[in-house]
Design a protein around this motif. Structure first.
Motif, PDB file in Angstrom:
ATOM      1  N   GLN A   1       0.839  -1.183   0.000  1.00  0.00           N
ATOM      2  CA  GLN A   1       0.000   0.000   0.000  1.00  0.00           C
ATOM      3  C   GLN A   1       0.884   1.246   0.000  1.00  0.00           C
ATOM      4  N   VAL A   2       0.724   2.070  -1.023  1.00  0.00           N
ATOM      5  CA  VAL A   2       1.504   3.300  -1.128  1.00  0.00           C
ATOM      6  C   VAL A   2       0.710   4.434  -0.492  1.00  0.00           C
ATOM      7  N   GLN A   3       1.369   5.193   0.348  1.00  0.00           N
ATOM      8  CA  GLN A   3       0.722   6.344   0.984  1.00  0.00           C
ATOM      9  C   GLN A   3       1.536   7.599   0.744  1.00  0.00           C
ATOM     10  N   LEU A   4       0.838   8.695   0.483  1.00  0.00           N
ATOM     11  CA  LEU A   4       1.453  10.006   0.314  1.00  0.00           C
ATOM     12  C   LEU A   4       0.827  10.943   1.336  1.00  0.00           C
ATOM     13  N   VAL A   5       1.667  11.646   2.065  1.00  0.00           N
ATOM     14  CA  VAL A   5       1.183  12.569   3.089  1.00  0.00           C
ATOM     15  C   VAL A   5       1.827  13.927   2.867  1.00  0.00           C
ATOM     16  N   GLU A   6       0.987  14.923   2.571  1.00  0.00           N
ATOM     17  CA  GLU A   6       1.474  16.284   2.365  1.00  0.00           C
ATOM     18  C   GLU A   6       1.465  17.058   3.678  1.00  0.00           C
ATOM     19  N   SER A   7       2.321  18.047   3.747  1.00  0.00           N
ATOM     20  CA  SER A   7       2.334  18.976   4.879  1.00  0.00           C
ATOM     21  C   SER A   7       2.940  20.283   4.406  1.00  0.00           C
ATOM     22  N   GLY A   8       2.792  21.319   5.257  1.00  0.00           N
ATOM     23  CA  GLY A   8       3.430  22.595   4.954  1.00  0.00           C
ATOM     24  C   GLY A   8       2.494  23.682   4.470  1.00  0.00           C
ATOM     25  N   GLY A   9       1.228  23.345   4.261  1.00  0.00           N
ATOM     26  CA  GLY A   9       0.277  24.362   3.838  1.00  0.00           C
ATOM     27  C   GLY A   9      -0.043  25.321   4.973  1.00  0.00           C
ATOM     28  N   GLY A  10      -0.794  26.378   4.645  1.00  0.00           N
ATOM     29  CA  GLY A  10      -1.175  27.337   5.664  1.00  0.00           C
ATOM     30  C   GLY A  10      -1.648  28.637   5.055  1.00  0.00           C
ATOM     31  N   LEU A  11      -1.748  29.642   5.916  1.00  0.00           N
ATOM     32  CA  LEU A  11      -2.175  30.975   5.513  1.00  0.00           C
ATOM     33  C   LEU A  11      -0.950  31.881   5.419  1.00  0.00           C
TER      34      LEU A  11
ATOM     35  N   CYS B   1       5.993  16.205   0.770  1.00  0.00           N
ATOM     36  CA  CYS B   1       5.182  15.022   0.489  1.00  0.00           C
ATOM     37  C   CYS B   1       6.023  13.797   0.813  1.00  0.00           C
ATOM     38  N   VAL B   2       5.656  13.110   1.885  1.00  0.00           N
ATOM     39  CA  VAL B   2       6.378  11.902   2.293  1.00  0.00           C
ATOM     40  C   VAL B   2       5.670  10.693   1.702  1.00  0.00           C
ATOM     41  N   VAL B   3       6.426   9.844   1.036  1.00  0.00           N
ATOM     42  CA  VAL B   3       5.875   8.657   0.387  1.00  0.00           C
ATOM     43  C   VAL B   3       6.342   7.420   1.131  1.00  0.00           C
ATOM     44  N   SER B   4       5.427   6.520   1.421  1.00  0.00           N
ATOM     45  CA  SER B   4       5.770   5.280   2.098  1.00  0.00           C
ATOM     46  C   SER B   4       5.107   4.109   1.387  1.00  0.00           C
ATOM     47  N   GLY B   5       5.634   2.928   1.604  1.00  0.00           N
ATOM     48  CA  GLY B   5       5.019   1.727   1.067  1.00  0.00           C
ATOM     49  C   GLY B   5       5.847   1.025   0.011  1.00  0.00           C
ATOM     50  N   ARG B   6       6.567   1.799  -0.799  1.00  0.00           N
ATOM     51  CA  ARG B   6       7.416   1.193  -1.818  1.00  0.00           C
ATOM     52  C   ARG B   6       8.619   2.097  -2.059  1.00  0.00           C
ATOM     53  N   THR B   7       9.483   1.695  -2.934  1.00  0.00           N
ATOM     54  CA  THR B   7      10.706   2.451  -3.179  1.00  0.00           C
ATOM     55  C   THR B   7      10.376   3.782  -3.844  1.00  0.00           C
ATOM     56  N   PHE B   8      10.624   4.871  -3.145  1.00  0.00           N
ATOM     57  CA  PHE B   8      10.261   6.196  -3.601  1.00  0.00           C
ATOM     58  C   PHE B   8      10.933   6.548  -4.914  1.00  0.00           C
ATOM     59  N   SER B   9      12.172   6.132  -5.073  1.00  0.00           N
ATOM     60  CA  SER B   9      12.920   6.519  -6.267  1.00  0.00           C
ATOM     61  C   SER B   9      12.373   5.872  -7.543  1.00  0.00           C
ATOM     62  N   ASN B  10      11.406   4.975  -7.419  1.00  0.00           N
ATOM     63  CA  ASN B  10      10.774   4.373  -8.596  1.00  0.00           C
ATOM     64  C   ASN B  10       9.686   5.262  -9.196  1.00  0.00           C
ATOM     65  N   TYR B  11       9.299   6.320  -8.498  1.00  0.00           N
ATOM     66  CA  TYR B  11       8.108   7.072  -8.873  1.00  0.00           C
ATOM     67  C   TYR B  11       8.419   8.461  -9.422  1.00  0.00           C
ATOM     68  N   PRO B  12       7.993   8.748 -10.663  1.00  0.00           N
ATOM     69  CA  PRO B  12       7.901  10.152 -11.051  1.00  0.00           C
ATOM     70  C   PRO B  12       6.850  10.812 -10.150  1.00  0.00           C
ATOM     71  N   MET B  13       7.034  12.082  -9.862  1.00  0.00           N
ATOM     72  CA  MET B  13       6.110  12.755  -8.952  1.00  0.00           C
ATOM     73  C   MET B  13       5.580  14.033  -9.572  1.00  0.00           C
ATOM     74  N   GLY B  14       4.441  14.464  -9.044  1.00  0.00           N
ATOM     75  CA  GLY B  14       3.873  15.719  -9.495  1.00  0.00           C
ATOM     76  C   GLY B  14       3.140  16.415  -8.372  1.00  0.00           C
ATOM     77  N   TRP B  15       2.919  17.704  -8.562  1.00  0.00           N
ATOM     78  CA  TRP B  15       2.074  18.510  -7.674  1.00  0.00           C
ATOM     79  C   TRP B  15       0.937  19.084  -8.509  1.00  0.00           C
ATOM     80  N   PHE B  16      -0.247  19.034  -7.939  1.00  0.00           N
ATOM     81  CA  PHE B  16      -1.443  19.584  -8.565  1.00  0.00           C
ATOM     82  C   PHE B  16      -2.161  20.455  -7.541  1.00  0.00           C
ATOM     83  N   ARG B  17      -3.088  21.250  -8.000  1.00  0.00           N
ATOM     84  CA  ARG B  17      -3.883  22.065  -7.072  1.00  0.00           C
ATOM     85  C   ARG B  17      -5.322  22.182  -7.580  1.00  0.00           C
ATOM     86  N   GLN B  18      -6.201  22.434  -6.623  1.00  0.00           N
ATOM     87  CA  GLN B  18      -7.610  22.582  -6.959  1.00  0.00           C
ATOM     88  C   GLN B  18      -8.186  23.728  -6.155  1.00  0.00           C
TER      89      GLN B  18
END
Length: 129
Positions: free
Chosen positions: A1-11, A22-39
């Motif tokens: 199970q891969v989990q991503l946990v973001e932090s650092g937001g605020g006003l 963004c901390v990633v756990s569950g598998r080898t992080f270096s295997n994953y291309p990553m991105g940031w999105f917003r809504q």
């Protein structure tokens, strides 16, 4: 199970800075291309920045180019989004994402929502004028 946990937001006031993590756990992080999105309120999720598995290649949306910078530390299983010169229009929930499907190049990055398989829960960024 891969989990991503973001932090650092605020006003923050316009012109200020924040650093999202963004901390990633569950598998080898270096295997994953990553991105940031917003809504933003009433808007669709939009691409912000992407980084390849090896961290050598990055791409930023025109709206944030020169102000935001994506990076990663594979040894710490963590991705980052440094946000400077923030504007009220940057107000949104920010999500990190990881691409888990087979990827034969360490140099590719991806900018589409559908390109990613794993998502964090999001962190709110609010920029006041």
């Amino acid at each position: 199970q891969v989990q991503l946990v973001e932090s650092g937001g605020g006003l923050v006031q316009a012109g200020g800075s924040l650093r999202l993590s963004c901390v990633v756990s569950g598998r080898t992080f270096s295997n994953y291309p990553m991105g940031w999105f917003r809504q933003g309120p009433g808007k669709e999720r939009e691409f912000v920045a992407a980084i390849s598995r090896n961290g050598f290649n990055t791409y930023h949306a025109d709206s944030v180019k020169g102000r935001f910078a994506i990076s990663r530390d594979n040894a710490k299983n963590t991705g980052y989004l440094q946000m400077n010169s923030l504007k009220p229009e940057d107000t949104a929930v920010y999500y990190c994402a990881a691409r888990g499907r087979t990827d034969y190049s360490v140099s590719f990055y991806y900018i589409g929502v559908a390109e990613y398989d794993y998502w964090g829960q999001g962190t709110q960024v609010t920029v006041s004028s």
